[in-house]
Design a protein around this motif. Structure first.
Motif, mmCIF file in Angstrom:
data_model
loop_
_atom_site.group_PDB
_atom_site.id
_atom_site.type_symbol
_atom_site.label_atom_id
_atom_site.label_comp_id
_atom_site.label_asym_id
_atom_site.label_seq_id
_atom_site.Cartn_x
_atom_site.Cartn_y
_atom_site.Cartn_z
ATOM 1 N N ASN A 265 0.893 -1.263 -0.138
ATOM 2 C CA ASN A 265 0.122 0.088 -0.063
ATOM 3 C C ASN A 265 0.995 1.338 0.111
ATOM 4 N N LYS A 268 1.570 2.361 -3.540
ATOM 5 C CA LYS A 268 0.545 2.755 -4.032
ATOM 6 C C LYS A 268 0.462 4.474 -4.305
ATOM 7 N N PHE A 269 0.767 4.840 -2.924
ATOM 8 C CA PHE A 269 1.111 6.314 -2.717
ATOM 9 C C PHE A 269 2.376 6.837 -3.051
ATOM 10 N N PRO A 272 2.278 7.078 -7.802
ATOM 11 C CA PRO A 272 0.879 6.987 -8.154
ATOM 12 C C PRO A 272 0.782 7.312 -9.606
ATOM 13 N N TYR A 352 5.232 15.708 -4.419
ATOM 14 C CA TYR A 352 4.611 16.117 -3.136
ATOM 15 C C TYR A 352 5.194 17.307 -2.474
ATOM 16 N N LEU A 356 2.317 12.439 2.547
ATOM 17 C CA LEU A 356 0.986 11.774 2.761
ATOM 18 C C LEU A 356 1.005 10.852 3.845
ATOM 19 N N GLN A 358 -1.489 7.957 5.542
ATOM 20 C CA GLN A 358 -2.423 6.676 5.232
ATOM 21 C C GLN A 358 -2.443 5.865 6.289
ATOM 22 N N VAL A 552 5.684 8.498 2.321
ATOM 23 C CA VAL A 552 4.407 8.383 2.715
ATOM 24 C C VAL A 552 4.701 7.653 4.403
#
Length: 1107
Positions: A265, A268-269, A272, A352, A356, A358, A552
Motif C-alpha cells: 500500500n 500505491k501512494f 501514483p 508532493y 502523505l 495513510q 508516505v
C-alpha cells in the motif's frame, strides 16, 4: 517482486541437520525455490548491499584522518590477464568484453542481429562452476490482476515442443539442476536455471526457451492453464461456487502478512503515476478480473526477443552452443522497437509538496489496547532519475551508518525509545529503477503514533547536526568492502547472482556491467569522502530525506473483524455472482471445472513425457562430492580441537568458527538461549561498550554472527543409517566471523571478549529485545506456518526434536511471553537467570572449545601465530569436569527432554490459530522402528510421491501454493506439509491417500524404469547441489566431522539411491500404511478453518493452540 514477508526457510525446522539429513530432504530446496520468487521492498537489517553482493570491488579502509588502500588488490579493474578465445556466432555481433579479476572471469556482451536482443556471456576460468542460463523480459503491469505473475507460472506448464502438462515439475523430478526457478519482480519476469552437468544444462535451457517463446497457455488448447495457475470458479461438495488458483492462494497468503500489506500500500501512494503503483503479483480481489484475452495480450506485448535480456555462464564452448540454441528461437522474430518502447519504465517524479499520511486496518486475533498493536513506517522516494554509481554506493554506506547495526543512531534510538516493540522498514531498498528508504516501528500504542513520526524526523535532524565519527565511517566502508569482495557468499550459483544483479541496470536499457563493475565509482566515493568526511553523508540526509516531501507515512491499525469481513466479502461476492447465473451459466462453470479436473487427472502420454530431454543414469557421477578437512586434537598441547579447510576462491578471506560446548547448562534454562543470542548482539562486555563492539566489528571484520547449534551424532562404526531416538547430540554456541588474514588476531580477541565478558543488558533493554523477538515470531508464524507445523509434529516423536521446538517453535514463542512478564515484574530473578546462562559458556575452557578455519592454503599458513596465541590462552579447564563422550553417552538435555515429552509434546492433533486467509497443513510420524536400517533407496519413491501425486493433488487441483515432504534419516520421521493452502481437510485426505496411490501405481505397473530413473536423478540433484562458496565448504566439512558423518556412510546412501527399484516403492508403500495408523496432524490456520475441519463425518479432533 518486491514482497515483504518473512523469508521462507525450511532450515528453521531443525536447529542443525546432519549432513546426511540434508541429502534426503529436498524440501529445503523446494522452499528456497518458492522464497526466491520474491524480492522484498522493506528489507531486513542484514540486507546491506543486497543488490551488489557480487559486484566487482575495491578494498578501501578509512583511518582516523584519511583513506588508505589496504594491501588487497583492486579486483574490478581491467587486467592484462589473457582472455579466452572470444565466443562467436554469425547471428550475434559482439559489442564489448572485459576481464573481471574479482570473478576471474571474462564478460562479453552481444546483440542478436535480427531482433537486437542483448545477450551477456560470462566465462569464468574455473570450469567447474555451475553452468547458468537466464532470460528476462521487461514486464510492465497496468492493473492489479497479477497477469505478469500468473504468466510466470503458466508459461512453464507446457509448450509447443514439450506439451506435457507440467514440464517444470518433470524437470524438478528428474534433473541435476542446482537452480530452477522463475521470479516476478515489479517490472521484470526472470527465468534462470543452473546445473553442473553440461547435458542437463542444455536440456534445461531448451525447455525454458520453448516455454517462454512457445507456451501452450496462450493457445486455445491451453486455456485451462490460466484457470489452474491463476484463478477459476470451482464447485464444492455443496454445489457452491468458490474461487481457487495457485497464484490466487499465494497472494492471499502474501496479503495476510501485515508488513507485506503495508509495503504494497505504500507503493500505491509513493508511485501514483508509474507502473510501481500496481502490484505485479496481483491483489486477491483483482486477480479474478483477469481474462484469457488480457492474459494472451500481455504475453504478446512483452514476451518478445527485442524486449528480452539473456545470459549464459559457462565455458566458451558452452556459450557458443547456447548462442545457437537461443538463435533457433529468436530468428523467428523481427526487431520490434515499438514493443521495446511501450514496455519502458517511466520515472515517478517527486511531486508532493507535503508528505502523505495513510491508515489501513490489518487483522489481529484479539484487540488489546494495553499492548501496542499499531505499526508505522515512513518511506521516502530517493531518486526520480538514474543514480550515478557513486551515489548508489554512497547510499549503501549511509544505509549502514543509519541502520546497519544495533548501535547505528537511527536504529538504536528508535529501538530504545520504548514507543514500539521493534524497528521495521530497516532502510534502503534497491534493485529497481527507483530506490526507497523506509523506517518505522511496530507494536505501537495508538496514542504514540505521532510521537514515532516526530522521533524519526528528529533523529535524522540530530544526525545531520552531529554527523558520524571517523570510526563509524571506517566501519561502514570496511563492511562495504566485504559485501563487495565476497563474490559468492550466498547459496546461489555464482552465475545466477551475476545475472540477477546485472538486470538491476540492464532492465532499464543501461549497461549490465554497470551493476557488476564499480572501480571508477569507488574511486570517486573514496576521494569525495576523504575530502568531505562526515559532511558528505549528512548532506545526503538533508537533501534526500529531511528536505524530501515525496514520502508516505503509513499506519496499520489492528482490527479483530477485518479478516472475517474479508472472507465474508469474498463469499458474498461469489454467492452474488452465482445467484446472478442462469442454470445454463452455472452448468457451464460446472462443466469447465470438471474439464479442468479431467485434464489434471489424466496422465500425459508416455511419448509426451519422454519428449522432455532427460539424463541417463550413466550421466551421473557414481561418487559423492567430498571435501578434505584437517583435524588436530589437543593442538599446541591443549585440549582444544582445531579443524582447517583449505579452499580456493576465498579472496584472502579467513572464515572463523569458534564453538563452545554448552551442555553444562541446566535443561530448565535452555529456553533462555534464543533470548541470550539476541541479547549478545545488543549488550556490552566487560571491556567494550556496544558501540565500540559494532565499530570494531565493522573496522576489522566482515561480520560476526552468533548461532545456537544442536548437532545430531551418528554412530561412526555403522555403514548404514540406523533409525534412533536421537539421544546422542552436541550443543554449541558458535561465534562465526570472517576477516582478512592480518585481522585474524583481532577477530579472535573480540570473539573471546564476547564469550567471556558478556554483561546482562538493562531491564529496559531486555524488555525491548523480548518484545522485538515476540513480534518477529508472531509475524513469522503467519508467513512460515509450514515450518512451525513440522517442528510441532516432530517434537512428539523424539527428544532432540522436542528441544528444537522449545528453542525455535511455538513453545519458544510461549516461553518468550513468559520471560517478558518476568522481565517486567521480577527483574532481579530474571537477571540472575541470565547471568547463570552466561556462566555456561563464559569460562571458555580449552576442552570445551573447538575452532574451525577456512581459507586458501597460503592464508591459513600465514595466520598460525594468531591461532596459537588464541588457543594457548584459553582456560585449561582444570576446575571443570571433563566432557563425556557424547557418541557414547546421552546428552543431559536429552535425558530431561525424554522425561517431559509426554507432558509437553503429547501425541495429538493440534490446530494453531493465526490471522490469515490461508493455512499450512502438516501430517507427520515415524515410519521406522528404532534399530531399523533407513536405506537411500527410499529417496526415489518419496521423490516420486512429492513431485507427482502430492504436487498434482495439493497444489494443482486444490490450489495450495506449495507442498513438501521429507524423511529424516536419523529417526525415520516422515512429514508432509502444505504452504499457503486454501484447503485443510482435503489436504489431510490427500496425505492419507498417498499410500493407496503408491499401491495403485505398483499394481498398474506405472512405476516404469524411466519413472524410477527420473526420481533417482532428482535425489542425486538434492545430494550434490551447486558448487559451494568457500565458507559453506568449510562449514559443511566441519559439521560432517562433528556429527560423525562418514564418507563410507554417505557413499552407501548414494549407492542405495542409485540402485533404487520397484522393491523400494513396495517398502515405502508399507511404511506409509504404518504412517497412516500412527501419524498426527498440526495445522497453522485461521480458527474458523480449524473449527470447520473439526465437524462432519471426516472431522478431526484438534487441540487448539492460541498464540
Amino acid at each position: 517482486m518486491k514482497y515483504e514477508e518473512e523469508t521462507v526457510e525450511m532450515e528453521s525446522i531443525m536447529i542443525s541437520e546432519s549432513e546426511d539429513e540434508m541429502e534426503i530432504d529436498a524440501s529445503d530446496l523446494e522452499l528456497k525455490r518458492i522464497s526466491e520468487k520474491y524480492r522484498n521492498r522493506i528489507e531486513r537489517r542484514n540486507k546491506f548491499i543486497r543488490v551488489f553482493t557480487v559486484i566487482s570491488t575495491f578494498v578501501l579502509l578509512l583511518s582516523l584522518g584519511a583513506f588508505t588502500l589496504s594491501n588487497l588488490s583492486r579486483h574490478a579493474k581491467e587486467s592484462k590477464e589473457p582472455v579466452p578465445s572470444v565466443p562467436a556466432h554469425p547471428a550475434f555481433g559482439i559489442m564489448r568484453s572485459k576481464y573481471l579479476s574479482t570473478y576471474n572471469a571474462t564478460m562479453y556482451v552481444f546483440k542478436h542481429r535480427k531482433t537486437q536482443a542483448e545477450f551477456m556471456a560470462f566465462v569464468p576460468k574455473d570450469e567447474k562452476q555451475d553452468k547458468v542460463f537466464g532470460i528476462s523480459f521487461r514486464t510492465k503491469p497496468t492493473s492489479n490482476n497479477g497477469v505478469a505473475h500468473i504468466l510466470e507460472h503458466s508459461v512453464l506448464a507446457g509448450s509447443k515442443k514439450y506439451p506435457a502438462k507440467d514440464p517444470f515439475v518433470i524437470l524438478l523430478k528428474g534433473s541435476l539442476h542446482t537452480f530452477l526457478n522463475a521470479m516476478t519482480y515489479n517490472d521484470r519476469t526472470v527465468y534462470p536455471v543452473a546445473s553442473r552437468n553440461k547435458k542437463d544444462f542444455f536440456n534445461l535451457m531448451s525447455v525454458y526457451l520453448d516455454a517462454v517463446f512457445a507456451p501452450k497457455c496462450v493457445t486455445k488448447e491451453g486455456e485451462w492453464i490460466l484457470r489452474q495457475e491463476g484463478w477459476r470458479y470451482d464447485v464444492n461438495d455443496a454445489d457452491e461456487l468458490e474461487i481457487k488458483g495457485v497464484v490466487y492462494s499465494e497472494m492471499k497468503g502474501v496479503f495476510s502478512n501485515p508488513i507485506s500489506l503495508m509495503s504494497r500500500n505504500v507503493d500505491k501512494f509513493l508511485f501514483p503515476d508509474n507502473t510501481y503503483f500496481f502490484d505485479s503479483g496481483g491483489e486477491p480481489d483483482a486477480i479474478p478480473n483477469l481474462t484469457q484475452l488480457e492474459f494472451v495480450d500481455f504475453y504478446n506485448r512483452h514476451y518478445h526477443p527485442t524486449n528480452s535480456q539473456s545470459f549464459v555462464s559457462g565455458t566458451v564452448e558452452d556459450v557458443i552452443q547456447a548462442m545457437e540454441l537461443i538463435d533457433d528461437y529468436m530468428k523467428e522474430y523481427d526487431y520490434n522497437p515499438q514493443l521495446k518502447e511501450s514496455s519502458e519504465i517511466r520515472f515517478q517524479k517527486k511531486k508532493y509538496a507535503h508528505h502523505l499520511y495513510q491508515s489501513l486496518p490489518y487483522p489481529v486475533q484479539k484487540l488489546d489496547e494495553t499492548q501496542g498493536q499499531h505499526m508505522l513506517t515512513i518511506t521516502w522516494l530517493l531518486n526520480d532519475s538514474h543514480l550515478h554509481q557513486m551515489k548508489m554506493l554512497a547510499w549503501y554506506a549511509l544505509d549502514y551508518l543509519l541502520v546497519g547495526t544495533s548501535s547505528s543512531p537511527l536504529m538504536k534510538r528508535l529501538f530504545e525509545s520504548g514507543l514500539g516493540s521493534s524497528v521495521i522498514g530497516n532502510g534502503l531498498s534497491g534493485g529497481l529503477m527507483q530506490n526507497t528508504f523506509a523506517i518505522g516501528m511496530k507494536g505501537i500504542l495508538a496514542s504514540n503514533i505521532s510521537q514515532v513520526e516526530d522521533l524519526i524526523l528528529q533523529i535524522l535532524r540530530d544526525i545531520k547536526r552531529d554527523g558520524f565519527s571517523d570510526d563509524e565511517i571506517t566501519a561502514a566502508l570496511n563492511s562495504l568492502e566485504f559485501q563487495l569482495r565476497e563474490v559468492q557468499s550466498g547459496s546461489n550459483p555464482a552465475g545466477i547472482d551475476v545475472f540477477l544483479n546485472a538486470l538491476t541496470t540492464w532492465n532499464y536499457d543501461r549497461l549490465p556491467e554497470d551493476a557488476i563493475v564499480f572501480d571508477e565509482a569507488l574511486d570517486l566515493l573514496l576521494t569525495t569522502v576523504q575530502e568531505q568526511g562526515s559532511n558528505f553523508f549528512t548532506r545526503m540526509i538533508q537533501s534526500d530525506l529531511l528536505n524530501n516531501n515525496h514520502r508516505v507515512h503509513m499506519e496499520l491499525h489492528p482490527s479483530e473483524t477485518i479478516a472475517a469481513e474479508t472472507i465474508e466479502k469474498e463469499k458474498n461476492k461469489v454467492k452474488l455472482f452465482q445467484n446472478s447465473l442462469s442454470q445454463d451459466g452455472y452448468n457451464k462453470i460446472k462443466d469447465t471445472s470438471q474439464e479442468l479436473k479431467d485434464i489434471q487427472n489424466k496422465d500425459d502420454p508416455v511419448e509426451v513425457i519422454e519428449s522432455i530431454p532427460s539424463l541417463e543414469l550413466s550421466d551421473i557421477d557414481r561418487f559423492n562430492v567430498e571435501y578434505d578437512i584437517d583435524i588436530t586434537e589437543n593442538i599446541f598441547g591443549t585440549s582444544t580441537i582445531l579443524t582447517k579447510n583449505v579452499v580456493s576462491g576465498s579472496s584472502g578471506i579467513v572464515y572463523i568458527d569458534v564453538g563452545i560446548d554448552i551442555s553444562s547448562l541446566g535443561f530448565n534454562n535452555v529456553e533462555v538461549l534464543p533470548f541470550l543470542v539476541a541479547m549478545m548482539t545488543e549488550n556490552d562486555t566487560v571491556r567494550r561498550t556496544r558501540s565500540d563492539i559494532n565499530n570494531f566489528i565493522g573496522i576489522n571484520t566482515g561480520g560476526i554472527d552468533i548461532d545456537l547449534k544442536l548437532i545430531a551424532l551418528q554412530d561412526t562404526e555403522q555403514a548404514d543409517h540406523i533409525a534412533t531416538a536421537n539421544k546422542k547430540m552436541r550443543s554449541f554456541l558458535f561465534f562465526r566471523g570472517k576477516c582478512t588474514a592480518q585481522n585474524v588476531g583481532k577477530t579472535l580477541e573480540l570473539i573471546r571478549d564476547l564469550a567471556e565478558g558478556s554483561l546482562p543488558v538493562t531491564q529496559e533493554k531486555a524488555i525491548q529485545i523480548l518484545e522485538a523477538k515476540i513480534a518477529s515470531f508472531e509475524s513469522s508464524v503467519t508467513s512460515n506456518g509450514h515450518s512451525y507445523s513440522v517442528m510441532r509434529m516432530h517434537a512428539r516423536y523424539n527428544p532432540m526434536s522436542l528441544i528444537d521446538e522449545r528453542l525455535r517453535g511455538i513453545t519458544q514463542l510461549q516461553s518468550l511471553k513468559k520471560m517478558l512478564d518476568r522481565a517486567q515484574n521480577s527483574w532481579d530473578t530474571f537477571e540472575t537467570r541470565i547471568k547463570h546462562v552466561i556462566e555456561s559458556f563464559s569460562h571458555m575452557s580449552s576442552a570445551e572449545t573447538i575452532l574451525n578455519l577456512t581459507g586458501d592454503s597460503d592464508t591459513l599458513e600465514g595466520i598460525q601465530t594468531f591461532v596459537e596465541t588464541f588457543i594457548t590462552s584459553l582456560n585449561n579447564g582444570s576446575n571443570r569436569p571433563p566432557l563425556p563422550n557424547f557418541f557414547k553417552s546421552d546428552h543431559p538435555w536429552i535425558i530431561k527432554a525424554s522425561q517431559v515429552m509426554g507432558k509437553y509434546a503429547p501425541v495429538r492433533n493440534e490446530g494453531i490459530s493465526i490471522s490469515s486467509r490461508v493455512s499450512y497443513v502438516g501430517k507427520g510420524g515415524r515410519i521406522f522402528d528404532e534399530g531399523e536400517i533407513i536405506s537411500g533407496g527410499l529417496c526415489a519413491p518419496l521423490q516420486f510421491l512429492r513431485k507427482g501425486f502430492l504436487w498434482d493433488t495439493v497444489r494443482a487441483k486444490n490450489g495450495a501454493y506449495g507442498v513438501m515432504s521429507s524423511l529424516d534419516s536419523t529417526d525415520g520421521f516422515l512429514y508432509m506439509v502444505s504452504y499457503r493452502d486454501p484447503q485443510l481437510i482435503k489436504t489431510i485426505e490427500a496425505y492419507t491417500e498417498a499410500e493407496q496411490y503408491i499401491k495403485n501405481q505398483i499394481e498398474l505397473k506405472s512405476i516404469t524404469k524411466n519413472a524410477i530413473k527420473a526420481a533417482i536423478i532428482g535425489c542425486i540433484a538434492d545430494i550434490d547441489g551447486s558448487t559451494l562458496p568457500p565458507r559453506d565448504i568449510g562449514w559443511l566439512s566441519f559439521l560432517r566431522y562433528v556429527s560423525g558423518s562418514t564418507k563410507r556412510r554417505r557413499q552407501r546412501w548414494r549407492d542405495g539411491v542409485l540402485a533404487a527399484d520397484v522393491s523400494n516403492f513396495e517398502t515405502f508403500k508399507n511404511k506409509l500404511g504404518r504412517w497412516n495408523r500412527n501419524s498426527t496432524v498440526a495445522v497453522v490456520a485461521p480458527l474458523a478453518a480449524i473449527e470447520e475441519a473439526s465437524v462432519g463425518q471426516n472431522g478431526l479432533s484438534f487441540e487448539i493452540v492460541e498464540l
